[in-house]
Design a protein around this motif. Sequence first.
Motif, mmCIF file in Angstrom:
data_model
loop_
_atom_site.group_PDB
_atom_site.id
_atom_site.type_symbol
_atom_site.label_atom_id
_atom_site.label_comp_id
_atom_site.label_asym_id
_atom_site.label_seq_id
_atom_site.Cartn_x
_atom_site.Cartn_y
_atom_site.Cartn_z
ATOM 1 N N PRO A 11 12.845 36.439 -54.979
ATOM 2 C CA PRO A 11 14.191 36.155 -54.463
ATOM 3 C C PRO A 11 14.124 35.755 -52.988
ATOM 4 N N ILE A 12 15.022 34.866 -52.593
ATOM 5 C CA ILE A 12 15.081 34.402 -51.210
ATOM 6 C C ILE A 12 15.775 35.478 -50.382
ATOM 7 N N GLU A 13 15.070 35.935 -49.346
ATOM 8 C CA GLU A 13 15.625 36.991 -48.505
ATOM 9 C C GLU A 13 16.610 36.443 -47.477
ATOM 10 N N ASN A 14 16.291 35.301 -46.894
ATOM 11 C CA ASN A 14 17.150 34.729 -45.865
ATOM 12 C C ASN A 14 17.283 33.231 -46.156
ATOM 13 N N PRO A 15 18.401 32.809 -46.734
ATOM 14 C CA PRO A 15 18.563 31.405 -47.122
ATOM 15 C C PRO A 15 18.499 30.438 -45.932
ATOM 16 N N GLN A 16 19.036 30.822 -44.772
ATOM 17 C CA GLN A 16 18.995 29.945 -43.602
ATOM 18 C C GLN A 16 17.562 29.726 -43.133
ATOM 19 N N ARG A 17 16.776 30.790 -43.178
ATOM 20 C CA ARG A 17 15.376 30.680 -42.768
ATOM 21 C C ARG A 17 14.621 29.776 -43.728
ATOM 22 N N GLU A 18 14.875 29.931 -45.012
ATOM 23 C CA GLU A 18 14.210 29.093 -46.014
ATOM 24 C C GLU A 18 14.598 27.622 -45.830
ATOM 25 N N ALA A 19 15.867 27.371 -45.523
ATOM 26 C CA ALA A 19 16.319 25.993 -45.293
ATOM 27 C C ALA A 19 15.646 25.413 -44.054
#
Length: 119
Positions: A11-19
């Motif tokens: 699961p993605i923990e921090n969507p902004q960081r992944e983006a």
Amino acid sequence: MNRRTADTKPPIENPQREAALRTVRKLMAFWGLTPKDLRRAPEALTPLPREQVVRYRHPATGECWDGSGPQPDWLKRALLTEGYTVAQLRVGEDLHARLGSSTAPEARGRTDAEPDATR
């Protein structure tokens, strides 16, 4: 069955960081950059010269001020002790028009172009 299989992504923990990481990876691929390029010290950027527009000029000495920052001593002296008015020191609006400058006070939305004599 809560076990993850090899084809399941965590699961993605921090969507902004992944983006942000996706964007950085795309930019690195586009420009052909490597992590080594990122570790190198950045080159010093030279600031672009700022166009200086003269707004006030002393008629006798020719000293100029662009109207930004604190008032220069010559302007204070001219207003307070030499008897000049702001209108006498202001570079005419017709000069801005002749130069085709979009930095005339009214072009920038300013109508209060007179300096504050208390600064």
